[in-house]
Design a protein around this motif. Structure first.
Motif, PDB file in Angstrom:
ATOM      1  N   TRP A 272       0.674  -0.962   0.277  1.00 17.85           N
ATOM      2  CA  TRP A 272       0.190  -0.174  -0.550  1.00 17.85           C
ATOM      3  C   TRP A 272       0.780   1.190  -0.005  1.00 17.85           C
ATOM      4  N   TYR A 273       1.970   1.589   0.667  1.00 17.09           N
ATOM      5  CA  TYR A 273       2.338   2.222   1.304  1.00 17.09           C
ATOM      6  C   TYR A 273       3.147   2.435  -0.321  1.00 17.09           C
ATOM      7  N   THR A 274       4.134   1.680  -0.602  1.00 16.80           N
ATOM      8  CA  THR A 274       4.543   1.687  -1.473  1.00 16.80           C
ATOM      9  C   THR A 274       3.845   2.136  -3.251  1.00 16.80           C
ATOM     10  N   ALA A 275       2.538   1.933  -3.249  1.00 14.26           N
ATOM     11  CA  ALA A 275       1.629   2.188  -4.267  1.00 14.26           C
ATOM     12  C   ALA A 275       1.220   3.638  -4.741  1.00 14.26           C
ATOM     13  N   PHE A 276       1.483   4.002  -3.129  1.00 14.97           N
ATOM     14  CA  PHE A 276       0.316   5.691  -3.044  1.00 14.97           C
ATOM     15  C   PHE A 276       2.048   6.783  -2.505  1.00 14.97           C
ATOM     16  N   PHE A 277       2.343   6.147  -1.253  1.00 17.51           N
ATOM     17  CA  PHE A 277       3.592   7.325  -0.744  1.00 17.51           C
ATOM     18  C   PHE A 277       4.544   6.955  -1.645  1.00 17.51           C
ATOM     19  N   SER A 278       5.531   5.654  -1.951  1.00 15.48           N
ATOM     20  CA  SER A 278       6.356   5.749  -2.330  1.00 15.48           C
ATOM     21  C   SER A 278       6.841   6.253  -3.845  1.00 15.48           C
ATOM     22  N   GLY A 279       5.094   5.708  -4.917  1.00 12.34           N
ATOM     23  CA  GLY A 279       4.170   6.652  -5.737  1.00 12.34           C
ATOM     24  C   GLY A 279       4.676   7.973  -5.989  1.00 12.34           C
ATOM     25  N   LEU A 280       4.059   8.725  -4.766  1.00  8.97           N
ATOM     26  CA  LEU A 280       4.048  10.186  -4.715  1.00  8.97           C
ATOM     27  C   LEU A 280       5.062  10.377  -4.276  1.00  8.97           C
ATOM     28  N   SER A 281       6.530  10.553  -3.492  1.00  8.50           N
ATOM     29  CA  SER A 281       7.776  10.792  -3.049  1.00  8.50           C
ATOM     30  C   SER A 281       8.477  11.074  -5.013  1.00  8.50           C
ATOM     31  N   PHE A 282       8.886   8.826  -5.265  1.00 14.74           N
ATOM     32  CA  PHE A 282       9.293   9.222  -6.424  1.00 14.74           C
ATOM     33  C   PHE A 282       8.820  10.130  -7.762  1.00 14.74           C
ATOM     34  N   LEU A 283       7.937  10.003  -8.275  1.00 13.63           N
ATOM     35  CA  LEU A 283       7.511  11.585  -9.026  1.00 13.63           C
ATOM     36  C   LEU A 283       8.243  12.781  -8.470  1.00 13.63           C
ATOM     37  N   ARG A 284       7.669  13.358  -7.723  1.00 12.98           N
ATOM     38  CA  ARG A 284       7.579  14.086  -7.062  1.00 12.98           C
ATOM     39  C   ARG A 284       9.285  14.649  -7.121  1.00 12.98           C
ATOM     40  N   GLY A 285      10.434  14.103  -6.216  1.00 15.52           N
ATOM     41  CA  GLY A 285      12.083  13.955  -6.321  1.00 15.52           C
ATOM     42  C   GLY A 285      12.591  13.868  -7.294  1.00 15.52           C
ATOM     43  N   PRO A 286      13.255  12.040  -7.494  1.00  9.28           N
ATOM     44  CA  PRO A 286      13.983  11.969  -8.214  1.00  9.28           C
ATOM     45  C   PRO A 286      13.603  12.299  -9.976  1.00  9.28           C
ATOM     46  N   MET A 287      11.992  11.877  -9.901  1.00 12.09           N
ATOM     47  CA  MET A 287      12.251  12.029 -12.031  1.00 12.09           C
ATOM     48  C   MET A 287      11.054  14.005 -11.235  1.00 12.09           C
ATOM     49  N   ARG A 288      11.225  14.195 -10.749  1.00 13.51           N
ATOM     50  CA  ARG A 288      10.967  15.872 -10.800  1.00 13.51           C
ATOM     51  C   ARG A 288       9.501  16.286 -11.625  1.00 13.51           C
ATOM     52  N   VAL A 289       8.792  15.689 -11.187  1.00  8.09           N
ATOM     53  CA  VAL A 289       7.640  16.095 -12.136  1.00  8.09           C
ATOM     54  C   VAL A 289       7.077  16.933 -11.291  1.00  8.09           C
ATOM     55  N   GLU A 290       6.611  18.182 -12.017  1.00  5.54           N
ATOM     56  CA  GLU A 290       5.353  19.552 -11.406  1.00  5.54           C
ATOM     57  C   GLU A 290       4.863  18.760 -10.390  1.00  5.54           C
ATOM     58  N   GLU A 291       4.546  19.563  -9.242  1.00  8.04           N
ATOM     59  CA  GLU A 291       3.782  19.071  -8.210  1.00  8.04           C
ATOM     60  C   GLU A 291       2.448  18.341  -8.576  1.00  8.04           C
ATOM     61  N   SER A 292       1.846  19.443  -9.193  1.00 11.89           N
ATOM     62  CA  SER A 292       0.077  19.480  -9.461  1.00 11.89           C
ATOM     63  C   SER A 292       0.009  18.522 -10.226  1.00 11.89           C
ATOM     64  N   ALA A 293       1.249  17.988 -11.597  1.00 16.83           N
ATOM     65  CA  ALA A 293       0.838  16.803 -12.384  1.00 16.83           C
ATOM     66  C   ALA A 293       1.052  15.970 -11.605  1.00 16.83           C
ATOM     67  N   VAL A 294       1.506  15.325 -10.313  1.00 14.42           N
ATOM     68  CA  VAL A 294       2.121  14.269  -9.618  1.00 14.42           C
ATOM     69  C   VAL A 294       0.815  14.704  -8.825  1.00 14.42           C
ATOM     70  N   GLU A 295       0.148  15.399  -8.183  1.00 20.80           N
ATOM     71  CA  GLU A 295      -0.961  15.092  -7.600  1.00 20.80           C
ATOM     72  C   GLU A 295      -2.270  15.024  -8.002  1.00 20.80           C
ATOM     73  N   TRP A 296      -2.578  15.208  -9.548  1.00 21.23           N
ATOM     74  CA  TRP A 296      -3.554  14.950 -10.318  1.00 21.23           C
ATOM     75  C   TRP A 296      -3.975  13.126 -10.809  1.00 21.23           C
ATOM     76  N   MET A 297      -2.237  12.799 -11.137  1.00 26.68           N
ATOM     77  CA  MET A 297      -1.789  11.567 -11.074  1.00 26.68           C
ATOM     78  C   MET A 297      -2.515  10.806 -10.198  1.00 26.68           C
ATOM     79  N   LEU A 298      -2.035  10.990  -9.062  1.00 27.66           N
ATOM     80  CA  LEU A 298      -2.244  10.387  -8.023  1.00 27.66           C
ATOM     81  C   LEU A 298      -4.186  10.151  -7.635  1.00 27.66           C
ATOM     82  N   LEU A 299      -4.732  11.478  -7.337  1.00 29.21           N
ATOM     83  CA  LEU A 299      -5.741  11.089  -7.483  1.00 29.21           C
ATOM     84  C   LEU A 299      -6.796  10.686  -8.290  1.00 29.21           C
ATOM     85  N   ALA A 300      -6.478  10.663  -9.747  1.00 32.22           N
ATOM     86  CA  ALA A 300      -7.279  10.036 -10.520  1.00 32.22           C
ATOM     87  C   ALA A 300      -6.697   8.051 -10.511  1.00 32.22           C
TER      88      ALA A 300
END
Length: 570
Positions: A272-300
């Protein structure tokens, strides 16, 4: 009010001739329990959703990696106290009742969460700020230790046996619902508040909203009556005098607790935490994806995934509880790394290509990195810190002889020396610590500039729409893996333990597993990534816990159709 009904000690439906709860009554039970669970998990998850801003406000540090690790340490502290909450509120739930116990837990959670939004920053009150935050996280952990068991048991003890997996699956979906709600609130606040103001003070509003959610949750749960199973036990004088002690001594319970801890909770919580929190921090951190885009992807992905839990819960009523968990754990071992590799390739393909075509090798004396140090002991360690904060993978050159150090000073390529680990075909580019300024600011700027000349880009990325949709698809794969290992768990844990000590017996292993194996996952995974310089290396923690849990589940979970406790363990 839900009409009081009688039930046997097994948690099964009422005996023939006695009134069953109506569909309307069951819908109210599910709605009130699920809403409270959503709000309570929202309170807990909003901290992780706003991790970067929490770090800047309460854990400021020149070492960006340390700042993030301190945030995740605070996140883990709350989880660390969940087992104590499970013992305390499990005792109350088995002695005093399910309903009033989870009224207390939701109140404690709401007050503690709102408190985080009122704490002055570390810039205003110094070390007192993070200390108060940790104290409130402890209260949140205690509250959450009592919430899940209460809500899950309450619904399970109202449900007919043939629909127990289906009805309780709404509680599991509600956990994801809390995460989704936290993202919705953050997105709404970002849309209404300018970015600078949101970073300065607006991030506090999602925490203060907890007071409103607390009021709604209490209003809904006060409409409910006590669990029929608990009422029947209390009327018959069969409640336990010491649920905690009896949970540890009841015949067969030590084995069941072991299986529940490692074979059920260890698997579901790390996935569970890998799917959601690791996915969130991975996209925001090492992948440097814009924060709002990350939030919308995780929301969907999160919103769609909620339906998976309900499907799996209903499926488990037909095929049994073991099959979905074992299948989900086994699939996770095969899919975990490929899914994250795919997310990385889609999220920031230029960064992936740069790392492949222009790999970095670091050389210098005492070349080691301590993520928890405010300042690294060596110049090479400080260089590794900069690369880690930029999300750039690296290899470390084996210890150098005096001749090699001289050759580096003369500009000899790193490829002329043996590299400790080398997994790329292109010759590496040497980053020698002696070639960069010693002062933090100029060194970081020089490191970034050199990386940019090699083709690296550190601008926040917004992937193309096709890539975004593909990332959401891969996140849904992770959501399905989570649903398989989590969707039927409330029903399974209810059926594993006798009703008189059920609240304590299921809460203790669940919250030890969720508190330590899952709650410390973001901290441990981030530490592994920081130590290795590999954005994917933290996944090995999840893989190891799931592999062990799969063996325990295969050995310890009952086969066949679902069975009430006394049918399975008499």
């Amino acid at each position: 009010m839900v009409t009081q009904i009688e039930a046997t000690d097994t948690g099964a439906a009422s005996p023939p001739g006695q009134r069953q709860p109506t569909e309307k009554e069951i819908r109210l039970v599910i709605a009130a329990s699920s809403a409270g669970t959503i709000f309570e998990w929202y309170d807990f998850f909003i901290y992780g959703t706003l991790a970067a801003l929490i770090g800047a406000a309460f854990f400021p540090s020149d070492n960006e990696t340390l700042q993030l690790l301190l945030v995740w340490a605070g996140f883990a502290v709350g989880f660390g106290f969940r087992p104590l909450g499970a013992i305390l509120f499990g005792y109350l739930g088995d002695r005093l009742g399910r309903k009033y116990t989870f009224l207390v837990t939701v109140t404690l959670m709401g007050v503690a969460t709102a408190g985080v939004g009122l704490i002055p920053s570390a810039a205003s009150i110094g070390i007192a700020a993070p200390i108060i935050v940790i104290g409130l996280r402890i209260l949140q952990g205690l509250a959450l230790g009592g919430e899940y068991g209460g809500a899950a048991i309450y619904v399970a003890e109202h449900a007919p046996p043939e629909k127990r997996g289906f009805y309780t699956s709404f509680i599991q979906a509600s956990v994801v619902g809390g995460f989704v709600l936290s993202i919705i609130v953050v997105i709404a606040c970002r849309a209404l508040i300018p970015a600078d103001e949101f970073a300065a003070w607006g991030w506090r509003l999602p925490f203060l909203l907890s007071i409103v959610l607390l009021g709604i949750s209490l209003w809904m749960r006060l409409k409910l009556s006590e669990s029929p199973v608990f009422q029947a036990m209390k009327a018959a004088g069969e409640t336990s005098s010491n649920p905690f002690k009896e949970s540890l001594t009841y015949p067969g319970n030590p084995k069941r607790i072991f299986v529940a801890l490692f074979g059920i909770t260890g698997v579901l919580t790390t996935i569970w935490y890998t799917a959601f929190f690791s996915g969130l921090s991975f996209l925001r951190g090492p992948m440097r994806v814009e924060e709002s885009a990350v939030e919308w992807m995780l929301l969907a992905a999160g919103a769609i995934s909620m339906g998976f839990y309900i499907v799996v819960g209903k499926w488990s009523d037909r095929v049994g509880r073991k099959k979905p968990i074992v299948f989900g754990a086994l699939a996770s071992l095969f899919l975990l790394f490929p899914v994250f590799w795919g997310i990385g390739a889609l999220a920031n393909p230029d960064l992936q290509r740069s790392a492949r075509e222009a790999p970095v090798t670091v050389a210098g004396e005492a070349c080691s990195y301590d993520p928890f140090a405010e300042r690294q002991a060596s110049a090479c360690g400080r260089l590794l810190q900069d690369l880690t904060s930029l999300g750039v993978p690296y290899d470390i050159l084996a210890p150098l002889s005096a001749q090699e150090q001289g050759a580096i000073a003369e500009g000899i390529a790193a490829s002329d020396f043996p590299v400790r680990t080398q997994s790329v075909e292109s010759p590496p580019t040497l980053f020698a610590a002696s070639q960069f300024p010693s002062e933090d600011g100029p060194r970081r700027e020089a490191v970034q500039q050199r990386l940019e000349t090699l083709g690296y880009s550190f601008e926040r990325q917004t992937p193309p729409l096709a890539n975004i949709l593909s990332i959401v698809g891969l996140l849904l794969v992770l959501g399905m893996l989570s649903a398989l290992t989590y969707g039927s768990v409330a029903a399974l844990l209810t059926e594993m333990f006798p009703a008189r000590i059920r609240y304590s017996s299921m809460s203790i292993p669940y919250h030890i597993g969720a508190g330590y194996l899952g709650g410390f996952l973001p901290l441990i995974a981030s530490y592994i990534v920081a130590m290795t310089g590999n954005a994917y290396s933290g996944l090995w923690y999840t893989w190891g816990v799931v592999a062990f849990g799969l063996l325990v589940a295969w050995w310890g979970l009952p086969n066949g159709p679902p069975k009430d406790f006394e049918d399975a363990h008499a």
